[in-house]
Design an enzyme around this catalytic site. Structure first.
Site, PDB file in Angstrom:
ATOM      1  N   GLU A 156       0.823  -1.212   0.000  1.00 44.69           N
ATOM      2  CA  GLU A 156       0.000   0.000   0.000  1.00 44.69           C
ATOM      3  C   GLU A 156       0.855   1.259   0.000  1.00 44.69           C
ATOM      4  OE1 GLU A 156      -3.755  -2.133   2.309  1.00 44.69           O
ATOM      5  OE2 GLU A 156      -2.148  -1.150   3.443  1.00 44.69           O
ATOM      6  N   GLY A 228      -4.698  -6.365  10.604  1.00 45.85           N
ATOM      7  CA  GLY A 228      -4.444  -4.962  10.277  1.00 45.85           C
ATOM      8  C   GLY A 228      -5.406  -4.030  11.004  1.00 45.85           C
ATOM      9  N   ASP A 229      -6.659  -4.454  11.120  1.00 47.99           N
ATOM     10  CA  ASP A 229      -7.666  -3.663  11.832  1.00 47.99           C
ATOM     11  C   ASP A 229      -7.333  -3.579  13.317  1.00 47.99           C
ATOM     12  OD1 ASP A 229      -9.061  -3.736   9.334  1.00 47.99           O
ATOM     13  OD2 ASP A 229      -9.850  -5.692   9.897  1.00 47.99           O
TER      14      ASP A 229
END
Length: 307
Positions: A156, A228-229
């Site tokens: 990302e 990731g959250d």
């Protein structure tokens, strides 16, 4: 004194806009409990509501559109329920919805100019985008300049900057480009720069004293969903609690992650016959069972800091 305590508690209030599942732990289901345990009120807007995460291969549910997001925020605004210390965003599946988030940030900062925006720019991983390509320029040109903290993975970060990361120096250059867009704290939550035994995370802050840090994260022999959250929510909490001490926040976040994943893997193995593959259901994060570790993490891995 009680009034000051009440004010301090009131200012730990998060609006979280990300995905939701009925069963399991990703998106808001992964972020809400840890934030609550660490003393934050959390109001959740579900960008999607699915029966379970998509890794199962089959799911049913609904997708919130940009008009519905605006309606929810207007309802909060009308009733003066829109005072937040933090905004947290995760998975968003459409360009129109992401564009509406820009307006949400602007509205919330009219109420609280000191709002901290923590953005996990969910675009993809392992060289593959899993959101429409139209989201990339919105993140890059409109969202990142508004965010205080971002937590992209390596892929990302490469998408957002147009730079390839092959070593730590590449990563530093990439992070500096994100700082130049206006983001104060950048954390690459995972990179391919480690080894077969360790992942390498990198973090940089230009708030106060400039800092660049790396931390080696032991790998687990399984892939988990919702990590990731969880990472973004924990980092939000600890950056607030430590008053933006990036080193301590990173160490406590990683310590919690390691504890949760260890407990999850132990449970999965205990439910699986020897020689069989652990099911996705048995690899759902064991968050409730990790309450003590979330509340009081014991870091054993130290971040290396370079100014």
């Amino acid at each position: 004194m009680p009034y000051l305590v009440a004010m301090a508690e009131q200012l730990r209030r998060v609006l979280s806009i990300q995905s939701h599942v009925v069963s399991g732990y990703v998106g808001n289901k992964s972020a809400s409990f840890p934030l609550q345990v660490l003393g934050f009120e959390i109001d959740a807007v579900n960008s999607v509501q699915f029966s379970n995460h998509t890794g199962y291969g089959y799911w049913k549910g609904q997708v919130l559109n940009d008009t519905e997001l605006t309606d929810l925020v207007e309802g909060l605004q009308h009733n003066k329920l829109d005072t937040y210390s933090h905004l947290l965003t995760g998975y968003i599946g459409s360009a129109s919805f992401l564009s509406s988030v820009v307006g949400v940030v602007q509205r919330l900062r009219q109420v609280n100019p000191g709002l901290i925006y923590v953005c996990d720019p969910v675009l993809g991983d392992n060289g593959c985008m899993y959101v429409p390509k139209e989201l990339l320029p919105i993140y890059r040109d409109r969202i990142i300049p508004m965010a205080n903290i971002i937590t992209p993975n390596q892929f990302e970060a490469e998408l957002l900057t147009g730079e390839k990361i092959k070593n730590v120096e590449d990563a530093r250059r990439c992070v500096n480009l994100l700082h130049a867009k206006g983001c104060e704290t950048v954390v690459l939550s995972s990179t391919d720069l480690g080894s077969s035994d360790h992942l390498l995370a990198l973090a940089s802050s230009v708030v106060g004293k400039k800092m660049f840090a790396t931390i080696r994260i032991p790998r687990f022999p399984h892939n988990f969903t919702g990590t990731g959250d969880l990472f973004a929510s924990l980092l939000l909490a600890w950056m607030s609690i430590t008053e933006s001490d990036l080193k301590v926040s990173l160490e406590k976040t990683i310590a919690t992650m390691q504890s949760v994943l260890k407990k999850t893997l132990e449970y999965g193995r205990s439910q699986t016959p020897e020689g069989s593959e652990i099911s996705k259901a048995h690899l759902e994060l064991r968050l409730i069972q990790s309450k003590r570790e979330i509340e009081d993490p014991k870091p054993t891995i130290e971040a290396e800091v370079n100014e």
